[in-house]
Motif scaffolding. Sequence first.
Motif, PDB file in Angstrom:
ATOM      1  N   ARG A   9       0.767  -1.119  -0.106  1.00  0.00           N
ATOM      2  CA  ARG A   9      -0.062   0.004   0.072  1.00  0.00           C
ATOM      3  C   ARG A   9       1.004   1.326   0.018  1.00  0.00           C
ATOM      4  NH1 ARG A   9      -5.510  -0.432   2.726  1.00  0.00           N
ATOM      5  NH2 ARG A   9      -4.525  -1.393   4.344  1.00  0.00           N
ATOM      6  N   MET A  10       2.176   1.174   0.612  1.00  0.00           N
ATOM      7  CA  MET A  10       3.012   2.271   0.657  1.00  0.00           C
ATOM      8  C   MET A  10       3.654   2.554  -0.270  1.00  0.00           C
ATOM      9  SD  MET A  10       5.604   3.086   3.808  1.00  0.00           S
ATOM     10  CE  MET A  10       4.584   3.144   5.284  1.00  0.00           C
ATOM     11  N   LEU A  11       4.157   1.278  -1.278  1.00  0.00           N
ATOM     12  CA  LEU A  11       4.772   1.633  -2.144  1.00  0.00           C
ATOM     13  C   LEU A  11       4.332   1.527  -3.706  1.00  0.00           C
ATOM     14  CD1 LEU A  11       7.792   2.116  -3.256  1.00  0.00           C
ATOM     15  CD2 LEU A  11       8.147  -0.583  -2.767  1.00  0.00           C
ATOM     16  N   HIS A  12       3.320   0.463  -3.571  1.00  0.00           N
ATOM     17  CA  HIS A  12       2.807   0.121  -4.780  1.00  0.00           C
ATOM     18  C   HIS A  12       1.288   0.188  -5.191  1.00  0.00           C
ATOM     19  CE1 HIS A  12       6.528  -2.738  -4.885  1.00  0.00           C
ATOM     20  NE2 HIS A  12       7.021  -1.769  -5.848  1.00  0.00           N
ATOM     21  N   ALA A  13       0.636   1.077  -4.430  1.00  0.00           N
ATOM     22  CA  ALA A  13      -0.697   1.190  -4.694  1.00  0.00           C
ATOM     23  C   ALA A  13      -1.203   1.669  -5.897  1.00  0.00           C
ATOM     24  CB  ALA A  13      -1.285   2.447  -3.702  1.00  0.00           C
ATOM     25  N   LYS A  14      -2.035   1.282  -6.491  1.00  0.00           N
ATOM     26  CA  LYS A  14      -2.568   1.474  -7.896  1.00  0.00           C
ATOM     27  C   LYS A  14      -3.574   2.901  -7.831  1.00  0.00           C
ATOM     28  CE  LYS A  14      -3.151  -3.016 -10.170  1.00  0.00           C
ATOM     29  NZ  LYS A  14      -4.153  -4.084 -10.537  1.00  0.00           N
ATOM     30  N   VAL A  66       4.299   8.088   2.283  1.00  0.00           N
ATOM     31  CA  VAL A  66       5.718   7.650   2.347  1.00  0.00           C
ATOM     32  C   VAL A  66       6.075   7.577   3.568  1.00  0.00           C
ATOM     33  CG1 VAL A  66       6.377   9.479   0.380  1.00  0.00           C
ATOM     34  CG2 VAL A  66       6.116  10.343   2.562  1.00  0.00           C
ATOM     35  N   PRO A  67       7.306   6.928   3.720  1.00  0.00           N
ATOM     36  CA  PRO A  67       7.648   6.221   5.365  1.00  0.00           C
ATOM     37  C   PRO A  67       7.756   7.327   6.179  1.00  0.00           C
ATOM     38  CG  PRO A  67       9.343   5.880   3.491  1.00  0.00           C
ATOM     39  CD  PRO A  67       8.315   6.395   2.780  1.00  0.00           C
ATOM     40  N   ASP A  68       8.414   8.566   5.892  1.00  0.00           N
ATOM     41  CA  ASP A  68       8.675   9.387   6.678  1.00  0.00           C
ATOM     42  C   ASP A  68       7.537  10.297   7.073  1.00  0.00           C
ATOM     43  OD1 ASP A  68       9.278   9.886   4.004  1.00  0.00           O
ATOM     44  OD2 ASP A  68      10.337  11.518   4.480  1.00  0.00           O
ATOM     45  N   ASN A  69       6.274   9.844   6.531  1.00  0.00           N
ATOM     46  CA  ASN A  69       4.996  10.453   7.043  1.00  0.00           C
ATOM     47  C   ASN A  69       4.217   9.599   7.747  1.00  0.00           C
ATOM     48  OD1 ASN A  69       3.356  12.963   7.240  1.00  0.00           O
ATOM     49  ND2 ASN A  69       2.049  11.954   5.547  1.00  0.00           N
ATOM     50  N   VAL A  90      10.183  -6.317   9.240  1.00  0.00           N
ATOM     51  CA  VAL A  90       9.752  -4.836   9.051  1.00  0.00           C
ATOM     52  C   VAL A  90      11.079  -4.169   7.983  1.00  0.00           C
ATOM     53  CG1 VAL A  90       9.909  -2.545   9.942  1.00  0.00           C
ATOM     54  CG2 VAL A  90       8.726  -4.257  10.976  1.00  0.00           C
ATOM     55  N   GLN A  91      12.299  -4.554   8.271  1.00  0.00           N
ATOM     56  CA  GLN A  91      13.310  -4.186   7.409  1.00  0.00           C
ATOM     57  C   GLN A  91      13.131  -4.882   6.073  1.00  0.00           C
ATOM     58  OE1 GLN A  91      15.644  -1.894   8.136  1.00  0.00           O
ATOM     59  NE2 GLN A  91      16.331  -2.084   5.964  1.00  0.00           N
ATOM     60  N   LYS A  92      12.618  -6.013   5.923  1.00  0.00           N
ATOM     61  CA  LYS A  92      12.372  -6.671   4.595  1.00  0.00           C
ATOM     62  C   LYS A  92      11.412  -6.249   3.846  1.00  0.00           C
ATOM     63  CE  LYS A  92      10.987 -11.100   2.771  1.00  0.00           C
ATOM     64  NZ  LYS A  92      10.535 -12.330   3.161  1.00  0.00           N
ATOM     65  N   TYR A  93      10.308  -5.404   4.501  1.00  0.00           N
ATOM     66  CA  TYR A  93       9.196  -5.310   3.621  1.00  0.00           C
ATOM     67  C   TYR A  93       9.144  -3.665   3.488  1.00  0.00           C
ATOM     68  CZ  TYR A  93       7.346  -9.837   3.442  1.00  0.00           C
ATOM     69  OH  TYR A  93       7.462 -11.177   2.961  1.00  0.00           O
ATOM     70  N   PHE A  94       9.975  -2.742   4.497  1.00  0.00           N
ATOM     71  CA  PHE A  94       9.733  -1.455   4.355  1.00  0.00           C
ATOM     72  C   PHE A  94      11.169  -0.870   4.170  1.00  0.00           C
ATOM     73  CE2 PHE A  94       5.840  -2.670   6.493  1.00  0.00           C
ATOM     74  CZ  PHE A  94       4.849  -2.200   6.010  1.00  0.00           C
ATOM     75  N   GLY A  95      12.421  -1.435   4.621  1.00  0.00           N
ATOM     76  CA  GLY A  95      13.608  -0.805   4.654  1.00  0.00           C
ATOM     77  C   GLY A  95      13.876  -0.139   3.354  1.00  0.00           C
ATOM     78  N   ASP A  96      13.429  -0.492   2.039  1.00  0.00           N
ATOM     79  CA  ASP A  96      13.746  -0.131   0.867  1.00  0.00           C
ATOM     80  C   ASP A  96      12.879   1.012   0.225  1.00  0.00           C
ATOM     81  OD1 ASP A  96      15.890  -1.735   0.821  1.00  0.00           O
ATOM     82  OD2 ASP A  96      15.167  -3.575  -0.221  1.00  0.00           O
ATOM     83  N   ILE A  97      11.654   1.064   0.976  1.00  0.00           N
ATOM     84  CA  ILE A  97      11.018   2.280   0.268  1.00  0.00           C
ATOM     85  C   ILE A  97      11.594   3.599   0.680  1.00  0.00           C
ATOM     86  CG2 ILE A  97       8.493   3.221   0.696  1.00  0.00           C
ATOM     87  CD1 ILE A  97       7.520   0.485   2.064  1.00  0.00           C
ATOM     88  N   PRO A  98      11.411   4.178  -0.479  1.00  0.00           N
ATOM     89  CA  PRO A  98      12.018   5.583  -0.468  1.00  0.00           C
ATOM     90  C   PRO A  98      11.408   6.692   0.122  1.00  0.00           C
ATOM     91  CG  PRO A  98      11.130   5.361  -2.577  1.00  0.00           C
ATOM     92  CD  PRO A  98      10.902   4.040  -1.940  1.00  0.00           C
ATOM     93  N   SER A  99      12.152   7.617   0.621  1.00  0.00           N
ATOM     94  CA  SER A  99      11.527   8.923   1.606  1.00  0.00           C
ATOM     95  C   SER A  99      11.039   9.534   0.756  1.00  0.00           C
ATOM     96  CB  SER A  99      12.800   9.289   2.491  1.00  0.00           C
ATOM     97  OG  SER A  99      13.173   8.357   3.090  1.00  0.00           O
ATOM     98  N   ALA A 100      10.309  10.598   1.145  1.00  0.00           N
ATOM     99  CA  ALA A 100       9.661  11.828   0.317  1.00  0.00           C
ATOM    100  C   ALA A 100      10.520  12.549  -0.339  1.00  0.00           C
ATOM    101  CB  ALA A 100       8.872  12.650   1.475  1.00  0.00           C
TER     102      ALA A 100
END
Length: 444
Positions: free
Chosen positions: A133-138, A209-212, A230-240
Amino acid sequence: MKKMKRSSLFLLALVLSGSVMFARQRQIEFTEYDLDNGLHVILHEDHSTPIVSVSVMYHVGSKNEQPDRTGFAHFFEHLMFEGTENIPRGEYSRYVEKSGGTLNANTSADRTYYYEILPSNQLEMGLWLESERMLHAKVDSMGIATQKQVVIEEKKQNYDNRPYGSMLIEVMKRAFKEHPYRWTTIGDPDHIRAAKDEEFRHFYDQFYVPDNAVLVIAGDIEPEKTRQLVQKYFGDIPSAEGEIYRPDVVEPPLGGEVRDTVYDNIQVPLILHAYRTPAMGTEDYYALEMLSTLLADGQSSRLYKSLVDEQQIAMQVSSFPLPFRDPSVSIVLALPNMGKDTEELEQAMIAEIEKVKNNLIDEKEFQKLKNKFENDIISSKTRVAGIANDLARYYTYFGDTDMINSELDKYMSVTREDIKRVANKYYTEDNRVVLYYLPESQKK
């Protein structure tokens, strides 16, 4: 039914008393940390039941919208269930339901909250769903077009065609002239219709975005393994990429009573007072919340006993503060009995408020009030879903997650004098919006 012996009753009382004391003294243990991309993570370990709550609170609500594009935050609450690049359209909820879990979301003026309650062996799936939902939502044309129709229809059903459904809309646009609280989360359907697809994508890119966000995982978890997931699924999501929009608006004083009439498709009139009040977390907020409960929470409340039971001029009364992060309003309302004069009812409402302003409530009534707040706050922390919500809210609103363990003390420190003081300070004529809801048939 067999009667219990006095000794048995005494033992039961001791057990119950011990349970209450234990609940009151129980501290909610948690750990929190930040990922490199700014995502705040809170873990709460509780092995009492084999379930886990996975939730994400985004620091975006209707106050983050533009005046000509309202309703976006609520729109995204719907859109985020459409699917992602890796989850087919319409399948998001089915992953949870097939696993025996539940999920939902809600939006306020200050934040948007998503959560799943799952069997604890499905933790990884919950984290995957929220990371998707955070990275790839349609956020595509098909999903946008579908949800435009959904939210526009929701506005019709829940606001336009429901008796008194426009109440908050009518209150807030009169109580605020500068602050974005002047519109409600449902927004304006014309804004949703007019918005282009790229405007929705920009909203998603800016706020989802993760920082929000804060990720809360509560329940039957192994902390170290959970950290790795948590690191596996969220660690690579880019910040705003850019600045996250935060409105910085100071609403001027109301500057005098605002009085108006709203004609609606109703049978029974409604009289409403909305008083401007300070934000959640302020010292006066706790006293005001207790004042609101004193006035109209339950059949033993001041307004109910006087207006419904004794004078029999009202069929229903209610009072509630809006729990917003910036200064907000507290609402008092009443519906008159058939044939009773609305102006007489309003004066009776005011008279009861004046009693609180002029006299301290007695100790017995005050203790009952404190007991209710203590019970409600303790009860909210008996389920992992409630704990997760509180942890996310205290961090998002105040940057202080440990308020989950200290806020009860703030309510318990309120005095009878505080309740009288805030009634005099805020429940004043020049600090209120007064609305009369009248049937369309009375419109001249």
